[in-house]
Write a protein that holds these residues in place. Structure first.
Motif, PDB file in Angstrom:
ATOM      1  N   THR A 192      35.106  -4.683  50.051  1.00 26.49           N
ATOM      2  CA  THR A 192      35.118  -3.737  48.937  1.00 26.49           C
ATOM      3  C   THR A 192      33.901  -2.825  48.995  1.00 26.49           C
ATOM      4  N   VAL A 193      34.117  -1.553  48.664  1.00 31.00           N
ATOM      5  CA  VAL A 193      33.017  -0.598  48.480  1.00 31.00           C
ATOM      6  C   VAL A 193      33.088  -0.077  47.054  1.00 31.00           C
ATOM      7  N   CYS A 194      31.934   0.249  46.485  1.00 32.09           N
ATOM      8  CA  CYS A 194      31.875   0.674  45.089  1.00 32.09           C
ATOM      9  C   CYS A 194      30.932   1.855  44.929  1.00 32.09           C
ATOM     10  N   ALA A 195      31.160   2.635  43.886  1.00 26.44           N
ATOM     11  CA  ALA A 195      30.271   3.733  43.522  1.00 26.44           C
ATOM     12  C   ALA A 195      30.140   3.763  42.009  1.00 26.44           C
ATOM     13  N   ALA A 196      28.954   4.120  41.531  1.00 26.01           N
ATOM     14  CA  ALA A 196      28.712   4.199  40.090  1.00 26.01           C
ATOM     15  C   ALA A 196      27.943   5.472  39.796  1.00 26.01           C
ATOM     16  N   ILE A 197      28.273   6.106  38.698  1.00 26.06           N
ATOM     17  CA  ILE A 197      27.578   7.327  38.291  1.00 26.06           C
ATOM     18  C   ILE A 197      26.785   7.038  37.022  1.00 26.06           C
ATOM     19  N   PRO A 198      25.543   7.499  36.951  1.00 25.08           N
ATOM     20  CA  PRO A 198      24.708   7.227  35.771  1.00 25.08           C
ATOM     21  C   PRO A 198      25.095   8.107  34.596  1.00 25.08           C
ATOM     22  N   ILE A 199      25.050   7.517  33.410  1.00 27.50           N
ATOM     23  CA  ILE A 199      25.296   8.242  32.169  1.00 27.50           C
ATOM     24  C   ILE A 199      24.185   7.854  31.208  1.00 27.50           C
ATOM     25  N   THR A 200      23.456   8.829  30.727  1.00 29.09           N
ATOM     26  CA  THR A 200      22.402   8.551  29.762  1.00 29.09           C
ATOM     27  C   THR A 200      22.638   9.396  28.519  1.00 29.09           C
ATOM     28  N   VAL A 201      22.881   8.740  27.399  1.00 29.98           N
ATOM     29  CA  VAL A 201      23.036   9.412  26.115  1.00 29.98           C
ATOM     30  C   VAL A 201      22.025   8.779  25.165  1.00 29.98           C
ATOM     31  N   GLY A 202      21.031   9.559  24.745  1.00 26.77           N
ATOM     32  CA  GLY A 202      19.969   8.984  23.943  1.00 26.77           C
ATOM     33  C   GLY A 202      19.180   7.997  24.780  1.00 26.77           C
ATOM     34  N   THR A 203      19.011   6.792  24.250  1.00 25.48           N
ATOM     35  CA  THR A 203      18.252   5.758  24.975  1.00 25.48           C
ATOM     36  C   THR A 203      19.160   4.762  25.669  1.00 25.48           C
ATOM     37  N   SER A 211      35.897   1.364  42.414  1.00 23.08           N
ATOM     38  CA  SER A 211      35.864   0.547  43.632  1.00 23.08           C
ATOM     39  C   SER A 211      37.072   0.873  44.500  1.00 23.08           C
ATOM     40  N   LEU A 212      36.918   0.582  45.802  1.00 21.64           N
ATOM     41  CA  LEU A 212      37.984   0.817  46.775  1.00 21.64           C
ATOM     42  C   LEU A 212      37.924  -0.270  47.843  1.00 21.64           C
ATOM     43  N   PRO A 213      39.048  -0.580  48.474  1.00 21.65           N
ATOM     44  CA  PRO A 213      38.993  -1.478  49.639  1.00 21.65           C
ATOM     45  C   PRO A 213      38.222  -0.787  50.756  1.00 21.65           C
ATOM     46  N   VAL A 214      37.565  -1.578  51.580  1.00 21.47           N
ATOM     47  CA  VAL A 214      36.661  -1.017  52.572  1.00 21.47           C
ATOM     48  C   VAL A 214      37.387  -0.102  53.561  1.00 21.47           C
ATOM     49  N   HIS A 215      38.683  -0.338  53.798  1.00 25.29           N
ATOM     50  CA  HIS A 215      39.389   0.535  54.736  1.00 25.29           C
ATOM     51  C   HIS A 215      39.635   1.926  54.152  1.00 25.29           C
ATOM     52  N   GLN A 216      39.359   2.115  52.842  1.00 25.17           N
ATOM     53  CA  GLN A 216      39.454   3.435  52.213  1.00 25.17           C
ATOM     54  C   GLN A 216      38.062   4.004  51.920  1.00 25.17           C
ATOM     55  N   GLU A 217      37.070   3.515  52.621  1.00 17.73           N
ATOM     56  CA  GLU A 217      35.688   3.916  52.355  1.00 17.73           C
ATOM     57  C   GLU A 217      35.490   5.425  52.437  1.00 17.73           C
ATOM     58  N   ASP A 218      36.267   6.092  53.261  1.00 19.54           N
ATOM     59  CA  ASP A 218      36.099   7.538  53.404  1.00 19.54           C
ATOM     60  C   ASP A 218      36.444   8.293  52.121  1.00 19.54           C
ATOM     61  N   ARG A 219      37.134   7.632  51.179  1.00 15.05           N
ATOM     62  CA  ARG A 219      37.484   8.261  49.897  1.00 15.05           C
ATOM     63  C   ARG A 219      36.381   8.104  48.854  1.00 15.05           C
ATOM     64  N   LEU A 220      35.440   7.187  49.101  1.00 16.88           N
ATOM     65  CA  LEU A 220      34.545   6.729  48.043  1.00 16.88           C
ATOM     66  C   LEU A 220      33.712   7.857  47.438  1.00 16.88           C
ATOM     67  N   LEU A 221      32.995   8.590  48.265  1.00 16.58           N
ATOM     68  CA  LEU A 221      32.081   9.596  47.739  1.00 16.58           C
ATOM     69  C   LEU A 221      32.819  10.717  47.034  1.00 16.58           C
ATOM     70  N   LEU A 222      33.927  11.149  47.601  1.00 22.16           N
ATOM     71  CA  LEU A 222      34.709  12.215  46.978  1.00 22.16           C
ATOM     72  C   LEU A 222      35.263  11.752  45.632  1.00 22.16           C
ATOM     73  N   ALA A 223      35.752  10.513  45.575  1.00 20.56           N
ATOM     74  CA  ALA A 223      36.270   9.972  44.313  1.00 20.56           C
ATOM     75  C   ALA A 223      35.158   9.864  43.274  1.00 20.56           C
ATOM     76  N   ALA A 224      33.961   9.444  43.703  1.00 19.07           N
ATOM     77  CA  ALA A 224      32.833   9.328  42.773  1.00 19.07           C
ATOM     78  C   ALA A 224      32.428  10.698  42.242  1.00 19.07           C
ATOM     79  N   GLN A 225      32.418  11.698  43.098  1.00 10.77           N
ATOM     80  CA  GLN A 225      32.061  13.045  42.663  1.00 10.77           C
ATOM     81  C   GLN A 225      33.092  13.595  41.684  1.00 10.77           C
TER      82      GLN A 225
END
Length: 244
Positions: A192-203, A211-225
């Motif tokens: 498994t590969v994962c990506a997370a985006i930060p969200i800060t509202v107030g404090t 998340s994606l299966p590792v064989h779809q790793e090429d999708r990860l960054l584009l999906a996160a963006q």
């Protein structure tokens, strides 16, 4: 059932009068006989749903608690609906988590049988160093808070790819660019590969992740963006809801 319906009509009527209303006015506006209105109003006051002050009736603490609970449920529903939309439009499981009172809390997960979420085989709270959700949340904390977290939940090997020690993790967190997606490859779960985006509202430190299966790793960054872009467009309406 009739008494319940009449009581609800009275509660709704009182709620419309922020400055309070007398029994006679409430009886007239709800179409109830004055003796019936008096009886129900006294019962509602006794149960805490109304309070009486100088002959005027106001919502009581019990009714306000119900209102607060309903508002919280509505905020949660807003987040759940948003995650389901992104899950379907991007075609990935979507996660929402916050860092609260020194703990990593995964608040909501939206997945499908075709795109299942990562199984929590090791407690997410204790293994924040190993998954993108935890790393993203820790990256939003100051150095002291990060060290405090790791003193309670030190780095431990989860897979052969997991970061090896606290110092290495702290250095990695320092290098993370603000508001950039955080990615990890098989550090928490093999395959498994994962990506997370930060969200800060107030404090509040929060994150949306996928998340994606590792064989779809090429999708990860584009999906996160794409997720980050869509969250950015909805952040105004979600700002209050992320406090669920």
């Amino acid at each position: 059932m009739g008494s319940v319906q009449r009581a609800m009509r009275l509660l709704e009527c009182v709620a419309e009068h922020e400055c309070g209303a007398p029994a006679k006015q409430l009886a007239r506006e709800t179409g109830l006989a004055l003796p019936t209105a008096y009886h129900l109003l006294r019962t509602l006051v006794h149960e805490g749903y109304l309070r009486r002050d100088k002959g005027l009736f106001f919502l009581g603490e019990a009714a306000e608690r119900l209102s607060s609970t309903g508002a919280a449920q509505k905020r949660r529903s807003t987040v759940v609906d948003a995650l389901a939309h992104w899950r379907d439009s991007i075609g990935v499981p979507v996660y929402y988590a916050v860092y609260r009172d020194g703990e990593i809390e995964v608040m909501c997960v939206s997945d499908t049988p075709g795109n299942p979420a990562v199984e929590e085989w090791a407690d997410f709270r204790e293994t924040g160093h190993a998954h993108a959700i935890g790393q993203c949340l820790l990256s939003q904390l100051d150095v002291e808070a990060r060290r405090d977290h790791l003193s309670r939940y030190p780095v431990q090997s989860i897979t052969p790819y997991t970061v090896r020690d606290n110092l290495t993790l702290l250095r990695r967190l320092e290098r993370m660019r603000r508001m950039q997606p955080v990615t990890e490859r098989q550090e928490y779960a093999l395959g498994t590969v994962c990506a997370a985006i930060p969200i800060t509202v107030g404090t509040t430190a929060a994150t949306m992740a996928l998340s994606l299966p590792v064989h779809q790793e090429d999708r990860l960054l584009l999906a996160a963006q794409r997720l980050q872009s869509e969250v950015g467009r909805k952040l105004g309406s979600l700002a209050l809801s992320i406090s669920i």
